[in-house]
Write a protein that holds these residues in place. Structure first.
Motif, mmCIF file in Angstrom:
data_model
loop_
_atom_site.group_PDB
_atom_site.id
_atom_site.type_symbol
_atom_site.label_atom_id
_atom_site.label_comp_id
_atom_site.label_asym_id
_atom_site.label_seq_id
_atom_site.Cartn_x
_atom_site.Cartn_y
_atom_site.Cartn_z
ATOM 1 N N PRO A 123 0.812 -1.217 0.000
ATOM 2 C CA PRO A 123 0.000 0.000 0.000
ATOM 3 C C PRO A 123 0.853 1.278 0.000
ATOM 4 O O PRO A 123 0.501 2.254 -0.675
ATOM 5 C CB PRO A 123 -0.820 -0.134 1.287
ATOM 6 N N VAL A 124 1.961 1.276 0.715
ATOM 7 C CA VAL A 124 2.840 2.455 0.738
ATOM 8 C C VAL A 124 3.419 2.707 -0.650
ATOM 9 O O VAL A 124 3.463 3.855 -1.120
ATOM 10 C CB VAL A 124 3.950 2.275 1.797
ATOM 11 N N GLU A 125 3.853 1.660 -1.338
ATOM 12 C CA GLU A 125 4.401 1.813 -2.692
ATOM 13 C C GLU A 125 3.333 2.316 -3.667
ATOM 14 O O GLU A 125 3.604 3.194 -4.500
ATOM 15 C CB GLU A 125 4.977 0.487 -3.189
ATOM 16 N N MET A 126 2.117 1.774 -3.558
ATOM 17 C CA MET A 126 1.041 2.222 -4.454
ATOM 18 C C MET A 126 0.705 3.690 -4.228
ATOM 19 O O MET A 126 0.488 4.442 -5.182
ATOM 20 C CB MET A 126 -0.215 1.379 -4.249
ATOM 21 N N THR A 127 0.669 4.092 -2.969
ATOM 22 C CA THR A 127 0.370 5.483 -2.656
ATOM 23 C C THR A 127 1.436 6.407 -3.217
ATOM 24 O O THR A 127 1.125 7.438 -3.827
ATOM 25 C CB THR A 127 0.231 5.671 -1.131
ATOM 26 N N ALA A 128 2.704 6.026 -3.049
ATOM 27 C CA ALA A 128 3.807 6.862 -3.544
ATOM 28 C C ALA A 128 3.764 6.980 -5.059
ATOM 29 O O ALA A 128 3.937 8.076 -5.611
ATOM 30 C CB ALA A 128 5.143 6.291 -3.081
#
Length: 189
Positions: A174-179
């Protein structure tokens, strides 16, 4: 027409639209149909793709936002239909792939065979709603739907696909997708 069949028709027309995909098989199928940095795949949080899509549409009114949802997810968060209609973002398009089942968790039936979700969206106040049931109808409706002013809701009736997941697991946290979505939206990371 299965979910994969429907996405094979729709996905090539999405261009640089932000794509917010509901959790489970929807995200996996959408990822398999064509990934982009402007795609956000729900890993959990059933029913909230439309809420996230609304937030993005309101914060980035110059970007087209397409929510790719399932009937189980829409039913889980019906209140968002009214919130979307009240906010009336012209850049938000909502596609619901309706197979009348929670396919990701074992194909338990939903109630969408008795509750017309496009009718609910119309009653909530979406500017336009429609329904298609064949690949030909989806192919014919796609260009005009994607050119509409939102909020617009298109229900795509699908059949359950073959057993098993319709696409690969999402390789991003989720952190990678948000970034990557922030980069695609030209926002600060």
């Amino acid at each position: 027409m299965t979910l994969n069949d429907a996405l094979a028709i729709l996905a090539p027309h999405l261009g640089d639209a932000v794509r917010v995909c509901s959790n489970g098989y929807m995200s996996r199928a959408a990822y398999g149909a064509g990934d982009s940095d402007a795609s956000f795949y729900m890993i959990g949080s059933m029913g909230l793709a439309s809420s996230i899509g609304l937030g993005i549409a309101l914060s980035r009114p110059a970007r087209r936002v397409v929510v790719l949802d399932g009937d189980g997810n829409v039913l889980m968060n019906l209140g968002t239909l009214a919130t979307i209609a009240a906010a009336a973002p012209a850049n938000l398009l909502h596609v619901c792939f309706d197979n009348a089942a929670h396919a990701s968790t074992g194909a338990q039936p939903t109630i969408s065979d008795r509750v017309g979700l496009e009718t609910v969206a119309r009653a909530a106040g979406y500017r336009w709603t429609g329904r298609v049931e064949t690949p030909e109808a989806l192919g014919a409706a796609t260009p005009a739907f994607l050119a509409r002013s939102g909020p617009a809701f298109l229900l795509v009736r699908t059949a359950l696909g073959p057993a098993g997941p319709p696409g690969p697991r999402i390789p991003f946290t989720p952190v990678e997708m948000t970034a990557r979505l922030r980069r695609a939206l030209h926002a600060a990371p």
